[in-house]
Motif scaffolding. Sequence first.
Motif, PDB file in Angstrom:
ATOM      1  N   SER A 130      -6.672   0.416  -7.588  1.00  0.00           N
ATOM      2  CA  SER A 130      -7.046   1.943  -7.350  1.00  0.00           C
ATOM      3  C   SER A 130      -8.345   2.145  -7.147  1.00  0.00           C
ATOM      4  O   SER A 130      -9.217   1.084  -7.778  1.00  0.00           O
TER       5      SER A 130
ATOM      6  N   LEU B 192      -0.968   4.903 -14.552  1.00  0.00           N
ATOM      7  CA  LEU B 192      -0.495   3.519 -14.038  1.00  0.00           C
ATOM      8  C   LEU B 192      -0.673   2.439 -15.371  1.00  0.00           C
ATOM      9  O   LEU B 192       0.404   1.569 -15.234  1.00  0.00           O
TER      10      LEU B 192
ATOM     11  N   ILE C 172      -0.114  -3.597  -5.930  1.00  0.00           N
ATOM     12  CA  ILE C 172       0.288  -2.360  -5.401  1.00  0.00           C
ATOM     13  C   ILE C 172      -0.868  -1.339  -5.356  1.00  0.00           C
ATOM     14  O   ILE C 172      -1.373  -1.013  -6.418  1.00  0.00           O
TER      15      ILE C 172
ATOM     16  N   PHE D 221      -1.760  -2.969 -10.401  1.00  0.00           N
ATOM     17  CA  PHE D 221      -2.163  -1.758  -9.737  1.00  0.00           C
ATOM     18  C   PHE D 221      -3.381  -2.036  -9.205  1.00  0.00           C
ATOM     19  O   PHE D 221      -4.365  -2.385  -9.834  1.00  0.00           O
TER      20      PHE D 221
ATOM     21  N   CYS E  38       1.075  -1.162   0.009  1.00  0.00           N
ATOM     22  CA  CYS E  38       0.038   0.081   0.065  1.00  0.00           C
ATOM     23  C   CYS E  38       0.645   1.403  -0.109  1.00  0.00           C
ATOM     24  O   CYS E  38       1.777   1.386   0.778  1.00  0.00           O
ATOM     25  N   ILE E  39       0.457   1.989  -0.822  1.00  0.00           N
ATOM     26  CA  ILE E  39       1.442   3.627  -0.969  1.00  0.00           C
ATOM     27  C   ILE E  39       0.356   4.596  -0.742  1.00  0.00           C
ATOM     28  O   ILE E  39      -0.655   4.715  -1.418  1.00  0.00           O
TER      29      ILE E  39
ATOM     30  N   ASP F 266      -2.452   1.950  -4.908  1.00  0.00           N
ATOM     31  CA  ASP F 266      -2.268   3.188  -4.882  1.00  0.00           C
ATOM     32  C   ASP F 266      -3.334   3.982  -4.042  1.00  0.00           C
ATOM     33  O   ASP F 266      -4.474   4.262  -4.366  1.00  0.00           O
TER      34      ASP F 266
ATOM     35  N   CYS G  27       6.612  -0.387  -9.308  1.00  0.00           N
ATOM     36  CA  CYS G  27       6.394  -1.345 -10.172  1.00  0.00           C
ATOM     37  C   CYS G  27       7.799  -1.880 -10.840  1.00  0.00           C
ATOM     38  O   CYS G  27       7.965  -2.968 -11.135  1.00  0.00           O
TER      39      CYS G  27
ATOM     40  N   THR H 228       5.719   7.235  -7.142  1.00  0.00           N
ATOM     41  CA  THR H 228       6.050   6.184  -6.177  1.00  0.00           C
ATOM     42  C   THR H 228       5.840   4.930  -6.679  1.00  0.00           C
ATOM     43  O   THR H 228       6.488   3.829  -6.717  1.00  0.00           O
ATOM     44  N   ALA H 229       4.330   4.672  -7.137  1.00  0.00           N
ATOM     45  CA  ALA H 229       3.796   3.596  -7.467  1.00  0.00           C
ATOM     46  C   ALA H 229       4.463   2.976  -8.573  1.00  0.00           C
ATOM     47  O   ALA H 229       4.993   1.785  -8.779  1.00  0.00           O
TER      48      ALA H 229
ATOM     49  N   LYS I 226       2.273  10.080  -4.670  1.00  0.00           N
ATOM     50  CA  LYS I 226       2.174   8.558  -4.578  1.00  0.00           C
ATOM     51  C   LYS I 226       2.171   7.739  -6.034  1.00  0.00           C
ATOM     52  O   LYS I 226       2.605   6.605  -6.162  1.00  0.00           O
ATOM     53  N   THR I 227       1.472   8.440  -6.765  1.00  0.00           N
ATOM     54  CA  THR I 227       1.402   7.732  -8.248  1.00  0.00           C
ATOM     55  C   THR I 227       2.908   7.665  -8.838  1.00  0.00           C
ATOM     56  O   THR I 227       3.275   6.589  -9.281  1.00  0.00           O
TER      57      THR I 227
END
Length: 323
Positions: free
Chosen positions: A81, A110, A138, A79, A48-49, A140, A67, A62-63, A59-60
Motif C-alpha cells: 500500500s 489489512l 496484493i 499487502f 492489483c486491486i 491495494d 487474501c 476486496t483485498a 477496494k479494501t
Amino acid sequence: MKAPAFWSHGQTSCYAKLLAPLSCLYNQITTSRANRLADFKADIPVICIGNLTMGGAGKTPTAIALCKMLRRLGKNPAFLSRGYGGSLTGPVFVTTAHKAVEVGDEPLLLRQHAPVCVSQNRIDGAKALVAHGADIIIMDDGFQNPHLHKDLSLIVIDGGFGHGNERVFPAGPLRESLQNGLGRTDLAILIGDDATGTTERLHQIKPDLPILKAHIRAEENPVLRERPCLAFAGIGRPEKFFDTLNQQGLNLVGTEAFSDHHLFHANEINSLKEKAKNSGATLVTTEKDFVRLPPALQDGIETLKITLDFEQADMLNEHLKQY
C-alpha cells in the motif's frame, strides 16, 4: 472531499461542461502515465486491486477477501500500500504500534489479515515483501501507477454509483476514461446491486471482460440492537454504510457524514458522543473510521464489521490458481 452532486449517474450540469477542458488535460496526463511500460517486474506475482473513480468503491474489503482465498489455496500473500493519508514514505512494515496518521487507515485494517508494507515507491515496497517471504503481493490501489508490473489487474465498482456521469475529473469522478482504463483491466468486481447499468455499459466497451458480482455482508453485533444507533462515517460514500445499518434492521436515529479519510478531531467526536447520550443511542462507525480515531476517543464507539461475499467464487478461484 465529498463528491459533488453533478458527478452522479445520469446527471447533466453546466459545471461539467465548463470543466471539460480541464478534464481533457487531466485525462491526457493520467492516460500517458498509466499506459507506460512498467519499470520493474517483481520475482513474485502482483495482483492489483484498483478502481476507475475517485473515492472508495470497496477496494479494501476486496483485498481482504482475496487474501483469505489465496491463503486457502496455500499461498502466503502480503499487502502493498502507498499508505494514503499517512506521513511515512516507507518502505515500512505496519505494526500494532502504528497510527493512521503515519501509515493511513487501510493498512491498519489489512494488517489484521496479512503483513502490510507501506511504500510510496511501489518497487521498493515489492522488493521488501519478497525479502520478507511473501509469495504473492496484493497491491491495494495503484491501478494507474505504472512503475510496478501487475500480473493481474482488477477494478472494483460500487454498484450503486457505477462510474457516475462517466466524465473524467474534475467534470466527473473518473480518474481516466472508461475506454483507456478498461483496456488494462483483466477482471471487474461489481459490489452490490447494479443500479446504473454498469454491467451492460462495460460490455459495450469490452465485451469479453469478466465481471464478478459481490455483496457486502455485515456481521452481527448484538450491542447495536440493544439501543437506537447514531451513525457517522468518513468514507467514499457514507450513505452505503448508513444503508447497511438500515438493512440490518437497526433503529437508526441519526447520521453524520464526513469526507473520505477524514481525520477526526476531539471536539467532533465529543460532540457526536453528546448527541448519542442525549438521544439514548449507541454511537457506531465503520472499521476504517474507527482506526483513524485516537485511542483515547475510541471508548464507547461500536463498529459494524463487514465481509465481502462473491456470487461466482469458483470463477475467481480459477483466476487466482494461475498465480
